[in-house]
Design an enzyme around this catalytic site. Structure first.
Site, PDB file in Angstrom:
ATOM      1  N   GLU A 117      -4.694  -8.561  -0.345  1.00 20.85           N
ATOM      2  CA  GLU A 117      -3.561  -8.470  -1.270  1.00 20.85           C
ATOM      3  C   GLU A 117      -3.041  -9.887  -1.468  1.00 20.85           C
ATOM      4  OE1 GLU A 117      -2.702  -5.921  -2.903  1.00 20.85           O
ATOM      5  OE2 GLU A 117      -3.942  -4.442  -1.886  1.00 20.85           O
ATOM      6  N   CYS A 151       5.340 -11.510  -4.592  1.00 24.16           N
ATOM      7  CA  CYS A 151       3.985 -11.757  -5.096  1.00 24.16           C
ATOM      8  C   CYS A 151       3.799 -11.286  -6.525  1.00 24.16           C
ATOM      9  CB  CYS A 151       2.951 -11.117  -4.183  1.00 24.16           C
ATOM     10  SG  CYS A 151       3.083  -9.322  -4.048  1.00 24.16           S
TER      11      CYS A 151
END
Length: 364
Positions: A117, A151
């Protein structure tokens, strides 16, 4: 039927979960829940840049789980490197692209499956048909949440040239509304995680045209919500993921230009499009590849457990959230159970002409 076909989910075994510092509790425990649900044991490598939260996680896990089931490891990158040398059964990493490549390289030596991720430069496209005031409100929310240390935060803004001036006015209006005229004194406004990242962000602002914000407090490690104008693809701030409260603005004349700008970079973790034009919406969805995104909003794709979340290409591989977390940490075994009451001789040698004719009939 002479057989039954089915599959069975099974745990991989021991899963190594390496968590980041920006949401150090959520992004650690959320992955752990999936690993536990699938039946794995787990080793948690908690983030060294958020030591207080890591300490809480350690105490919590040690209180409720035996170490042979779930173990917590604290330490710096040397500790993480040593963990990656071990023969794990699965590795789940959340963090930056640079470290993600190292994780994958280490995992490849032992053929360990991975979920990465990562992040990247997530674009936010605002097209002339958008509800400009609402778009500005939602972009300010998504960009400056946690001081941009998210993010999936919009990394840069692509705004159609003919609505730029009006849209910038709304951006400034909502930043002031959300964070006051003195955001550095606002106790609800998050600081940058450490001095190293603070200095990195300050350097990205230097020499650029600041049209809002830009002030800093070195003692508190705070940077005002900042907007930069006259940015190009060659600007320093466009060479790396920002991961901070700085929004660079670039313009486009038509949606083709906007797509070309996005396609010059790596596939982003997220993409945000603000438009009421159905044709443009379909065009962006068809022509651009990215991990996840929103139409007419930002970040909220993370709020549902009914959809998988993950990157593509340089922004990561694999996905999780909700049942998808269970699937990520499970190996799916395909099984055929053959019954004994029939055993066709056609499958066995020798293969004479009659058997070949029958086989051809079955294969048609």
């Amino acid at each position: 039927m002479s057989c039954k076909e089915f599959y069975k989910k099974e745990p991989y075994g021991v899963a190594l979960i390496i968590s980041p510092w920006n949401y150090p509790f959520l992004l650690c425990i959320e992955a752990l829940v999936g690993a536990i649900a699938a039946g794995n044991c787990a080793i948690l490598k908690v983030a060294e840049d958020s030591p207080n939260t890591s300490s809480v996680i350690s105490k919590m896990i040690e209180e409720f789980f035996p170490p042979e089931y779930i173990a917590v490891v604290n330490g710096d990158k040397e500790v993480a490197t040593e963990l990656l040398e071990q023969k794990m059964d699965y590795i789940f990493f959340t963090g930056g692209v640079t470290v993600g490549k190292i994780v994958m390289e280490k995992a490849a030596k032992n053929l360990i499956p991975v979920t990465l991720e990562l992040g990247g430069k997530s674009p936010c496209i605002v097209e002339e048909s958008a509800n400009l005031k609402l778009a500005a409100k939602r972009i300010v929310f998504g960009k400056y949440l946690n001081s941009g240390q998210t993010c999936v935060a919009p990394d840069y803004l692509l705004i159609q040239e003919n609505i730029k001036d009006e849209f910038e006015k709304y951006l400034k209006e909502y930043i002031t509304l959300f964070y006051t005229n003195e955001p550095l004194k606002n106790e609800d406004y998050t600081k940058i995680v450490n001095e190293r990242h603070f200095n990195r962000l300050v350097n990205l602002i230097k020499g650029e045209k600041i049209i809002y914000g830009g002030d800093i407090d070195r003692e508190l490690l705070k940077i005002e919500p900042t907007i930069l104008d006259k940015i190009t693809l060659d600007s320093p701030i466009m060479q790396e993921e920002i991961f901070g409260p700085i929004l660079p603005i670039m313009t486009f004349n038509n949606i083709k230009e906007a797509k070309e700008i996005v396609l010059k970079g790596e596939k982003p973790l997220s993409l945000y499009l603000f438009t009421t034009n159905k044709k443009i919406e379909k065009e962006i969805l068809k022509d651009l590849s990215y991990g996840s995104g929103c139409i007419n909003d930002t970040i909220i794709q993370l709020a549902t457990s009914k959809m998988p979340f993950g990157g593509v290409g340089n922004s990561g591989m694999g996905s999780y959230h909700g049942k998808y977390s269970f699937d990520t940490f499970s190996h799916e075994k395909s099984i055929v159970k053959k019954y004994n009451w029939i055993d066709l001789p056609i499958r066995y040698m020798p293969y004479n002409d009659l058997k070949l004719k029958l086989l051809k009939m079955f294969l048609k």
